[in-house]
Write a protein that holds these residues in place. Structure first.
Motif, PDB file in Angstrom:
ATOM      1  N   ALA A  34       0.835  -1.208   0.000  1.00  9.90           N
ATOM      2  CA  ALA A  34       0.000   0.000   0.000  1.00  9.90           C
ATOM      3  C   ALA A  34       0.868   1.256   0.000  1.00  9.90           C
ATOM      4  O   ALA A  34       0.596   2.224  -0.725  1.00  9.90           O
ATOM      5  N   GLY A  35       1.944   1.254   0.811  1.00 11.45           N
ATOM      6  CA  GLY A  35       2.816   2.423   0.898  1.00 11.45           C
ATOM      7  C   GLY A  35       3.526   2.710  -0.409  1.00 11.45           C
ATOM      8  O   GLY A  35       3.613   3.871  -0.837  1.00 11.45           O
ATOM      9  N   SER A  36       4.053   1.671  -1.064  1.00  8.08           N
ATOM     10  CA  SER A  36       4.742   1.882  -2.341  1.00  8.08           C
ATOM     11  C   SER A  36       3.770   2.342  -3.419  1.00  8.08           C
ATOM     12  O   SER A  36       4.101   3.208  -4.243  1.00  8.08           O
ATOM     13  N   PHE A  37       2.548   1.787  -3.394  1.00  7.09           N
ATOM     14  CA  PHE A  37       1.538   2.226  -4.360  1.00  7.09           C
ATOM     15  C   PHE A  37       1.180   3.694  -4.154  1.00  7.09           C
ATOM     16  O   PHE A  37       1.098   4.470  -5.126  1.00  7.09           O
ATOM     17  N   THR A  42       1.269   9.332  -5.590  1.00 10.41           N
ATOM     18  CA  THR A  42       1.509  10.722  -5.183  1.00 10.41           C
ATOM     19  C   THR A  42       2.372  11.465  -6.190  1.00 10.41           C
ATOM     20  O   THR A  42       2.025  12.572  -6.636  1.00 10.41           O
ATOM     21  N   PHE A  43       3.487  10.863  -6.584  1.00 11.75           N
ATOM     22  CA  PHE A  43       4.415  11.576  -7.459  1.00 11.75           C
ATOM     23  C   PHE A  43       4.059  11.449  -8.934  1.00 11.75           C
ATOM     24  O   PHE A  43       4.637  12.157  -9.770  1.00 11.75           O
ATOM     25  N   MET A  44       3.108  10.582  -9.246  1.00 11.19           N
ATOM     26  CA  MET A  44       2.538  10.599 -10.594  1.00 11.19           C
ATOM     27  C   MET A  44       1.505  11.712 -10.710  1.00 11.19           C
ATOM     28  O   MET A  44       1.377  12.355 -11.754  1.00 11.19           O
ATOM     29  N   LEU A  45       0.772  11.963  -9.633  1.00 16.00           N
ATOM     30  CA  LEU A  45      -0.265  12.994  -9.646  1.00 16.00           C
ATOM     31  C   LEU A  45       0.326  14.400  -9.635  1.00 16.00           C
ATOM     32  O   LEU A  45      -0.135  15.284 -10.359  1.00 16.00           O
ATOM     33  N   PHE A  46       1.355  14.602  -8.801  1.00 15.94           N
ATOM     34  CA  PHE A  46       1.881  15.952  -8.593  1.00 15.94           C
ATOM     35  C   PHE A  46       3.232  16.089  -9.295  1.00 15.94           C
ATOM     36  O   PHE A  46       4.283  15.774  -8.732  1.00 15.94           O
ATOM     37  N   VAL A  47       3.170  16.576 -10.517  1.00 18.22           N
ATOM     38  CA  VAL A  47       4.358  16.662 -11.367  1.00 18.22           C
ATOM     39  C   VAL A  47       5.409  17.594 -10.765  1.00 18.22           C
ATOM     40  O   VAL A  47       6.616  17.344 -10.870  1.00 18.22           O
ATOM     41  N   LYS A  48       4.980  18.679 -10.138  1.00 22.69           N
ATOM     42  CA  LYS A  48       5.928  19.649  -9.588  1.00 22.69           C
ATOM     43  C   LYS A  48       6.792  19.046  -8.483  1.00 22.69           C
ATOM     44  O   LYS A  48       7.895  19.539  -8.217  1.00 22.69           O
ATOM     45  N   LEU A  49       6.282  18.019  -7.823  1.00 18.83           N
ATOM     46  CA  LEU A  49       7.052  17.364  -6.768  1.00 18.83           C
ATOM     47  C   LEU A  49       7.993  16.295  -7.312  1.00 18.83           C
ATOM     48  O   LEU A  49       8.855  15.801  -6.581  1.00 18.83           O
ATOM     49  N   THR A  51      10.824  15.701  -8.751  1.00 20.67           N
ATOM     50  CA  THR A  51      12.178  16.106  -9.108  1.00 20.67           C
ATOM     51  C   THR A  51      12.987  14.875  -9.500  1.00 20.67           C
ATOM     52  O   THR A  51      12.521  13.732  -9.374  1.00 20.67           O
ATOM     53  N   TYR A  52      14.215  15.100  -9.938  1.00 21.48           N
ATOM     54  CA  TYR A  52      15.039  13.976 -10.383  1.00 21.48           C
ATOM     55  C   TYR A  52      15.271  12.931  -9.288  1.00 21.48           C
ATOM     56  O   TYR A  52      15.063  11.729  -9.523  1.00 21.48           O
ATOM     57  N   PRO A  53      15.682  13.312  -8.065  1.00 19.64           N
ATOM     58  CA  PRO A  53      15.840  12.287  -7.020  1.00 19.64           C
ATOM     59  C   PRO A  53      14.540  11.553  -6.725  1.00 19.64           C
ATOM     60  O   PRO A  53      14.533  10.348  -6.464  1.00 19.64           O
ATOM     61  N   ILE A  54      13.424  12.272  -6.773  1.00 15.75           N
ATOM     62  CA  ILE A  54      12.130  11.650  -6.494  1.00 15.75           C
ATOM     63  C   ILE A  54      11.749  10.676  -7.606  1.00 15.75           C
ATOM     64  O   ILE A  54      11.110   9.647  -7.347  1.00 15.75           O
ATOM     65  N   ARG A  55      12.131  10.962  -8.844  1.00 15.05           N
ATOM     66  CA  ARG A  55      11.842  10.020  -9.938  1.00 15.05           C
ATOM     67  C   ARG A  55      12.494   8.665  -9.672  1.00 15.05           C
ATOM     68  O   ARG A  55      11.894   7.614  -9.934  1.00 15.05           O
ATOM     69  N   LEU A  56      13.709   8.679  -9.158  1.00 17.16           N
ATOM     70  CA  LEU A  56      14.386   7.426  -8.851  1.00 17.16           C
ATOM     71  C   LEU A  56      13.659   6.671  -7.742  1.00 17.16           C
ATOM     72  O   LEU A  56      13.535   5.442  -7.789  1.00 17.16           O
ATOM     73  N   ILE A  57      13.179   7.408  -6.757  1.00 17.88           N
ATOM     74  CA  ILE A  57      12.394   6.779  -5.685  1.00 17.88           C
ATOM     75  C   ILE A  57      11.105   6.197  -6.254  1.00 17.88           C
ATOM     76  O   ILE A  57      10.664   5.112  -5.855  1.00 17.88           O
ATOM     77  N   LEU A  60      11.916   2.973  -7.938  1.00 20.15           N
ATOM     78  CA  LEU A  60      12.194   1.985  -6.900  1.00 20.15           C
ATOM     79  C   LEU A  60      10.899   1.448  -6.306  1.00 20.15           C
ATOM     80  O   LEU A  60      10.742   0.239  -6.115  1.00 20.15           O
ATOM     81  N   CYS A  61       9.954   2.349  -6.040  1.00 23.04           N
ATOM     82  CA  CYS A  61       8.679   1.931  -5.453  1.00 23.04           C
ATOM     83  C   CYS A  61       7.866   1.072  -6.419  1.00 23.04           C
ATOM     84  O   CYS A  61       7.126   0.183  -5.989  1.00 23.04           O
ATOM     85  N   MET A  62       7.983   1.334  -7.715  1.00 23.36           N
ATOM     86  CA  MET A  62       7.327   0.467  -8.692  1.00 23.36           C
ATOM     87  C   MET A  62       7.855  -0.964  -8.577  1.00 23.36           C
ATOM     88  O   MET A  62       7.082  -1.931  -8.581  1.00 23.36           O
ATOM     89  N   SER A  63       9.169  -1.091  -8.465  1.00 23.08           N
ATOM     90  CA  SER A  63       9.782  -2.413  -8.332  1.00 23.08           C
ATOM     91  C   SER A  63       9.351  -3.086  -7.037  1.00 23.08           C
ATOM     92  O   SER A  63       9.035  -4.280  -7.020  1.00 23.08           O
ATOM     93  N   ILE A  64       9.345  -2.326  -5.944  1.00 26.46           N
ATOM     94  CA  ILE A  64       8.928  -2.884  -4.654  1.00 26.46           C
ATOM     95  C   ILE A  64       7.481  -3.351  -4.720  1.00 26.46           C
ATOM     96  O   ILE A  64       7.138  -4.449  -4.243  1.00 26.46           O
ATOM     97  N   PHE A  65       6.622  -2.529  -5.311  1.00 24.88           N
ATOM     98  CA  PHE A  65       5.205  -2.858  -5.388  1.00 24.88           C
ATOM     99  C   PHE A  65       4.983  -4.186  -6.112  1.00 24.88           C
ATOM    100  O   PHE A  65       4.307  -5.083  -5.600  1.00 24.88           O
ATOM    101  N   PHE A  66       5.562  -4.333  -7.299  1.00 23.36           N
ATOM    102  CA  PHE A  66       5.335  -5.549  -8.076  1.00 23.36           C
ATOM    103  C   PHE A  66       6.055  -6.752  -7.465  1.00 23.36           C
ATOM    104  O   PHE A  66       5.533  -7.868  -7.499  1.00 23.36           O
ATOM    105  N   ALA A  67       7.250  -6.546  -6.905  1.00 23.35           N
ATOM    106  CA  ALA A  67       7.975  -7.657  -6.281  1.00 23.35           C
ATOM    107  C   ALA A  67       7.191  -8.218  -5.101  1.00 23.35           C
ATOM    108  O   ALA A  67       6.998  -9.439  -4.990  1.00 23.35           O
ATOM    109  N   GLN A  68       6.719  -7.340  -4.229  1.00 25.04           N
ATOM    110  CA  GLN A  68       6.015  -7.812  -3.044  1.00 25.04           C
ATOM    111  C   GLN A  68       4.614  -8.308  -3.372  1.00 25.04           C
ATOM    112  O   GLN A  68       4.126  -9.266  -2.753  1.00 25.04           O
TER     113      GLN A  68
END
Length: 326
Positions: A34-37, A42-49, A51-57, A60-68
């Protein structure tokens, strides 16, 4: 008789512990999924948030979501035709998860230690590595038909494929992340040690940065790898409990680290404020907090070179920063 009885009691205790840990892991995995989703949403909805470091996160969360998610599915589909695809997808996204943690760790190193303003140029290589290497490994192993039902769970068939296709890559990446974390933590500590007294009081902020990085680069996996090297039952049990509690929570802890902050709250308040009037009171929460913190920082750091280094560090680590990189 007594030794046989104690042996039976020991086995019963281990079985009970495994059952309890199994239930705990299921609950924690549900929170992590639920948290990774929610982090991705959140960061798909709010484009202004985003940023490049957040894109990597986000990746990462996409991978965590599907793996778990497929970890849970693999226990439900072991006697169906979906067993083999579930095993392949599970293995692929766990490997992608590992590689993305390394990409995130390396990016933190570039931004915080090396102070590389052109760190974003590495992103294309991160994608090639994080999505390409797992594909190569999975296709190679699938070619030898090493995915199967392991008696209630769909995964690699035995110890050799697990060791070569999961344990070795995971261990190498976790060790590399641990070394990178050491240099990052040392840089943060040295920078904040020379900061003005007003900033030194913000120990909780420093700890939050350490915690965010620790969670993001998946260092909790180290408990699981260390566990395999112990023959002592007590030590093995300690690391098993640590691993079972921390690692399944990775997605949820990332959500706490990156989404429970003033800017995200303000963005959600503006989004929901149009049809839930109560939310409007939080619309300016982020900007008010940011202005007050910026004013306080500027007033205490104008005359100090060390404090300017601290500002640079904090801007690099603001979730770990949500300021756009130019």
């Amino acid at each position: 008789m007594s030794s046989a009885s104690s042996s039976d009691d020991s086995k019963t205790s281990e079985e009970m512990l495994n059952i309890v840990l199994g239930y705990i892991v299921d609950v924690l995995l549900s929170l992590s999924i639920a948290g990774s989703f929610l982090t991705v949403l959140t960061f798909m909805l709010f484009v202004k948030l985003r940023t490049y470091p957040i894109r990597l996160i986000l990746y990462l969360c996409m991978s965590i979501f599907f793996a778990q998610l497929f970890f849970e599915i693999s226990f439900k589909t072991y006697d169906t035709l979906f067993c083999l695809p579930a095993a392949i997808i599970l293995h692929y996204f766990f490997l992608a998860d590992f590689i993305w943690t390394f990409c995130v760790a390396f990016n933190f190193y570039q931004m915080i230690v090396k102070r590389n303003r052109d760190a974003e140029s590495f992103e294309k290589y991160y994608h090639l590595a994080a999505w390409g290497i797992p594909m190569f490994i999975v296709v190679f192993i699938a070619g030898f038909q090493k995915y199967q039902n392991r008696g209630g769970f769909c995964y690699l068939e035995n110890e050799v494929p697990v060791f070569v296709g999961f344990f070795v890559p995971g261990l190498l990446i976790v060790c590399a992340n641990a070394v990178i974390f050491f240099f990052i933590a040392r840089e943060i500590h040295d920078t904040l040690k020379n900061a003005p007294r007003t900033e030194k009081k913000e120990k909780s902020k420093e700890f939050r940065v350490y915690f965010s990085i620790f969670v993001s680069i998946g260092l909790s996996w180290i408990f699981g790898f260390i566990m395999t090297f112990f023959t002592n039952k007590v030590l093995e049990l300690i690391f098993l409990v640590l691993f079972s509690i921390t690692t399944p929570l990775q997605g949820f802890l990332i959500f706490l680290s990156y989404c429970l902050n003033d800017k995200v709250i303000s963005s959600y308040a503006k989004a929901f404020g149009t049809f839930i009037p109560f939310c409007k009171r939080w619309e300016n929460y982020g900007s008010i907090s940011h202005v007050s913190s910026t004013t306080g920082t500027n007033s205490s750091t104008r005359s100090s070179h060390d404090s300017s280094r601290s500002e640079n560090l904090s801007s690099s680590t603001d979730s770990i920063s949500m300021k756009p990189i130019k």
